[in-house]
Design an enzyme around this catalytic site. Structure first.
Site, PDB file in Angstrom:
ATOM      1  N   LYS A 158       3.119   2.841 -13.725  1.00  0.00           N
ATOM      2  CA  LYS A 158       2.924   2.365 -12.207  1.00  0.00           C
ATOM      3  C   LYS A 158       3.623   1.149 -11.899  1.00  0.00           C
ATOM      4  O   LYS A 158       3.594   0.352 -12.551  1.00  0.00           O
ATOM      5  CB  LYS A 158       1.337   2.352 -11.929  1.00  0.00           C
ATOM      6  CG  LYS A 158       0.601   3.497 -12.251  1.00  0.00           C
ATOM      7  CD  LYS A 158      -0.834   3.268 -12.167  1.00  0.00           C
ATOM      8  CE  LYS A 158      -1.673   4.634 -12.163  1.00  0.00           C
ATOM      9  NZ  LYS A 158      -3.033   4.411 -11.605  1.00  0.00           N
ATOM     10  N   ARG A 292      -8.686  -3.832   3.441  1.00  0.00           N
ATOM     11  CA  ARG A 292      -8.442  -3.402   4.921  1.00  0.00           C
ATOM     12  C   ARG A 292      -9.867  -2.363   4.967  1.00  0.00           C
ATOM     13  O   ARG A 292     -10.517  -1.779   4.150  1.00  0.00           O
ATOM     14  CB  ARG A 292      -7.389  -2.900   5.207  1.00  0.00           C
ATOM     15  CG  ARG A 292      -6.983  -1.545   4.429  1.00  0.00           C
ATOM     16  CD  ARG A 292      -5.920  -0.615   4.749  1.00  0.00           C
ATOM     17  NE  ARG A 292      -6.071   0.812   4.234  1.00  0.00           N
ATOM     18  CZ  ARG A 292      -5.686   0.936   3.019  1.00  0.00           C
ATOM     19  NH1 ARG A 292      -5.095   0.114   2.151  1.00  0.00           N
ATOM     20  NH2 ARG A 292      -5.774   2.154   2.527  1.00  0.00           N
ATOM     21  N   VAL A 295      -9.120   4.342   6.847  1.00  0.00           N
ATOM     22  CA  VAL A 295      -9.007   5.482   7.990  1.00  0.00           C
ATOM     23  C   VAL A 295     -10.141   6.070   7.913  1.00  0.00           C
ATOM     24  O   VAL A 295     -10.718   6.583   8.847  1.00  0.00           O
ATOM     25  CB  VAL A 295      -7.818   6.574   7.702  1.00  0.00           C
ATOM     26  CG1 VAL A 295      -7.876   7.851   8.584  1.00  0.00           C
ATOM     27  CG2 VAL A 295      -6.576   5.850   7.691  1.00  0.00           C
ATOM     28  N   ARG A 338      -8.392  15.090   8.892  1.00  0.00           N
ATOM     29  CA  ARG A 338      -7.308  14.272   9.865  1.00  0.00           C
ATOM     30  C   ARG A 338      -6.485  15.419  10.243  1.00  0.00           C
ATOM     31  O   ARG A 338      -5.690  16.214   9.571  1.00  0.00           O
ATOM     32  CB  ARG A 338      -6.455  13.407   8.805  1.00  0.00           C
ATOM     33  CG  ARG A 338      -7.276  12.278   7.831  1.00  0.00           C
ATOM     34  CD  ARG A 338      -6.395  11.381   7.147  1.00  0.00           C
ATOM     35  NE  ARG A 338      -7.124  10.572   6.383  1.00  0.00           N
ATOM     36  CZ  ARG A 338      -6.759   9.413   5.659  1.00  0.00           C
ATOM     37  NH1 ARG A 338      -5.447   9.102   5.829  1.00  0.00           N
ATOM     38  NH2 ARG A 338      -7.271   8.831   4.908  1.00  0.00           N
TER      39      ARG A 338
HETATM   40  C1  MV4 Z   1      -3.704   7.747 -11.961  1.00  0.00           C
HETATM   41  C2  MV4 Z   1      -4.052   9.237 -12.251  1.00  0.00           C
HETATM   42  C3  MV4 Z   1      -4.199   9.704 -13.313  1.00  0.00           C
HETATM   43  N1  MV4 Z   1      -4.266   8.894 -14.423  1.00  0.00           N
HETATM   44  N2  MV4 Z   1      -3.841   7.034 -12.859  1.00  0.00           N
HETATM   45  C4  MV4 Z   1      -2.291   7.974  -7.553  1.00  0.00           C
HETATM   46  C5  MV4 Z   1      -2.495   7.160  -6.313  1.00  0.00           C
HETATM   47  C6  MV4 Z   1      -2.785   5.648  -6.934  1.00  0.00           C
HETATM   48  N3  MV4 Z   1      -3.942   5.162  -6.163  1.00  0.00           N
HETATM   49  C7  MV4 Z   1      -3.273   6.208  -8.500  1.00  0.00           C
HETATM   50  N4  MV4 Z   1      -2.903   7.344  -8.414  1.00  0.00           N
HETATM   51  C8  MV4 Z   1      -3.267   7.986  -9.777  1.00  0.00           C
HETATM   52  N5  MV4 Z   1      -3.305   7.570 -10.799  1.00  0.00           N
HETATM   53  C9  MV4 Z   1      -4.090   7.489 -14.297  1.00  0.00           C
HETATM   54  N6  MV4 Z   1      -4.306   6.844 -15.183  1.00  0.00           N
HETATM   55  C10 MV4 Z   1      -3.644  10.110 -11.046  1.00  0.00           C
HETATM   56  C11 MV4 Z   1      -3.356   9.400  -9.800  1.00  0.00           C
HETATM   57  C12 MV4 Z   1      -3.154  10.453  -8.756  1.00  0.00           C
HETATM   58  C13 MV4 Z   1      -4.099  10.506  -7.788  1.00  0.00           C
HETATM   59  C14 MV4 Z   1      -5.090   9.713  -7.489  1.00  0.00           C
HETATM   60  C15 MV4 Z   1      -5.981  10.143  -6.623  1.00  0.00           C
HETATM   61  C16 MV4 Z   1      -5.906  10.962  -5.575  1.00  0.00           C
HETATM   62  C17 MV4 Z   1      -4.738  11.650  -5.736  1.00  0.00           C
HETATM   63  C18 MV4 Z   1      -3.763  11.735  -6.735  1.00  0.00           C
HETATM   64  C19 MV4 Z   1      -2.791  12.475  -6.594  1.00  0.00           C
HETATM   65  C20 MV4 Z   1      -2.019  12.176  -7.888  1.00  0.00           C
HETATM   66  C21 MV4 Z   1      -2.193  11.411  -8.675  1.00  0.00           C
END
Ligand code: MV4
Length: 447
Positions: A158, A292, A295, A338
């Site tokens: 990330k 913030r 939505v 939405r």
């Molecule tokens: C993750 C994950 C799985 N494992 N972290 C995507 C957006 C960001 N806020 C963090 N995200 C994710 N982090 C770990 N360690 C999966 C996602 C993710 C996801 C999270 C929430 C809603 C939709 C998503 C779609 C793809 C991946």
């Protein structure tokens, strides 16, 4: 005393804020771009100032023009809404230096929580569970490989400056990690001018559950329950609901309590949202904190009866929270969808243009937050969200029925919308039986 608020936003959220201000007897100043000279928020506000040409960078992101508008109109505060400058620490700092109250947390916390790696460390130290991974940043490919060996694949890389799903890559083995490491670094540098990254264990098929909090400037913090935002398409939320259909009461209680404790600990103020991933075993992990109003805040308002925008303004005014945790109650279920100006037949391509026919749904337990009207021209320059339909029912089933009824009533002509696609979600068997996670849309619709 807050007497006049400049709303540094447009569309439905600007209208939402203007309405709260009017109820509170606070004067409002709208800012608008040249593309928004016929926008509803401009008409509804007490005063309105054109702050630049259509492109966001020249208008709604133009800090100098917005601050000049605030000075010119004698605004004592700025509500940033969501998007645009809402999580810009530099802007919040300048507001403070100019003696204009930024309706949000202190700029130092916006800055801290905007750095996703620092946010994770801070929240871990404040007592929130986090996903196993690097302690802070990953400084080399070799280190990434070392950590991945320890936490085991799959892993996720990330960008620290990312967030909301931008700048993330998944690796299932060492070979993929070597490749994805370079890609995420390069993408982060281009997108955020900051190539710092961190690594963690990839949680498969999680739910996205977030906790809404309110914190006053006197150390009082409450939570307003959770929102389940697992129905997303390419990191864009499509449907949100509360309560989450997967949380056990015990998990919900623990999430709420640990969140409030952590938010107190870091000295956060105003409204905020703490995002968690929840796995199949009810384990929850801190992801990000949004500084913030979001939505999807209306679903929380529906079940608690609390006006989150009014609370934000009261908090910024230095007032004490109007609620303690004991007198916050949750009634029934709420769901939001939405409605976007986009064409699902053409890969969800944006569909700007003039609305030639319009009928918005209403009735018992149906709320529509929007800034569109009959004859309105949807500009191509901004986000494609046209309206949010929010329903409140006794249970989840009633919410689904109400939402289907509301969408059946909705008429928007002249442009394409995603309303048929949303109907398909509401009619999906796995959605109806609550068997979905963040990969729902990809799995069920191949999108
Ligand atoms: C993750 C994950 C799985 N494992 N972290 C995507 C957006 C960001 N806020 C963090 N995200 C994710 N982090 C770990 N360690 C999966 C996602 C993710 C996801 C999270 C929430 C809603 C939709 C998503 C779609 C793809 C991946």
């Amino acid at each position: 005393m807050i007497k006049k608020i400049l709303i540094a936003n447009r569309g439905e959220i600007a209208v939402r804020i203007i309405r709260a201000c009017r109820e509170m007897g606070i004067r409002t100043v709208a800012i608008y771009s040249e593309a928004d000279k016929n926008a509803l928020h401009k008409t509804l506000a007490d005063e309105a100032i054109c702050i630049g040409p259509a492109p966001s960078i020249k208008s709604y992101l133009n800090q100098k023009a917005i601050l000049e508008a605030a000075c010119l109109t004698g605004s004592d505060s700025i509500h940033p809404g969501y998007g645009f400058l809402s999580e810009n620490a530099e802007f919040a700092k300048i507001c403070e230096e100019m003696g204009i109250k930024f309706i949000g947390p202190n700029y130092k916390l916006i800055d801290l929580l905007g750095n996703k790696s620092k946010a994770k460390e801070t929240m871990k130290n404040a007592g929130l569970p986090v996903v196993p991974g690097s302690e802070g940043l990953v400084l080399s490919k070799e280190q990434a490989i070392q950590i991945a060996k320890k936490i085991e694949y799959p892993v996720i890389l990330k960008a620290s400056a990312g967030g909301g799903g931008r700048g993330i890559r998944i690796a299932h083995n060492e070979k993929e990690l070597e490749k994805e490491y370079d890609i995420v670094k390069q993408e982060a540098l281009i997108s955020f001018k900051d190539d710092s990254i961190y690594i963690e264990k990839y949680i498969e098929n999680p739910r996205h559950v977030e906790i809404q909090v309110l914190a006053d400037e006197h150390g009082n913090v409450v939570h307003l329950g959770e929102r389940d935002c697992s129905v997303q398409r390419r990191n864009q939320k499509v449907l949100e609901e509360t309560p989450s259909g997967i949380l056990k009461e015990e998990t919900r209680k623990k999430m709420g309590e640990t969140t409030v404790k952590a938010v107190k600990e870091i000295g956060y103020t105003n409204a905020g949202t703490i995002e968690f991933l929840v796995d199949k075993n009810q384990k929850f992990y801190f992801m990000e904190m949004n500084t913030r109003v979001q939505v999807e805040h209306p679903v929380t308002e529906m079940v608690t009866g609390i006006d989150i925008i009014k609370e934000q303004i009261k908090i910024a005014n230095g007032d004490f929270l109007s609620y303690s945790q004991n007198n916050i109650t949750f009634t029934g279920n709420s769901m939001e969808v939405r409605i976007n100006a986009e064409n699902p037949e053409k890969g969800f391509m944006p569909s700007p243009g003039t609305i030639t026919e319009l009928h918005l749904p209403g009735g018992n337990g149906v709320r529509v937050d929007t800034a569109i009207y009959h004859g309105y021209k949807v500009p191509a320059n901004y986000d494609s969200m046209l309206a949010k339909i929010i329903v409140h029912g006794r249970d989840r089933q009633e919410c689904i029925s109400k939402m289907k009824s509301a969408i059946a009533e909705l008429v928007i002509e002249g442009i394409s919308t995603n309303s048929d696609f949303i109907l398909k979600i509401l009619e999906n068997q796995n959605f109806k039986t609550n068997q979905y996670d963040t990969s729902f849309i990809k799995k069920e619709f191949g999108l």
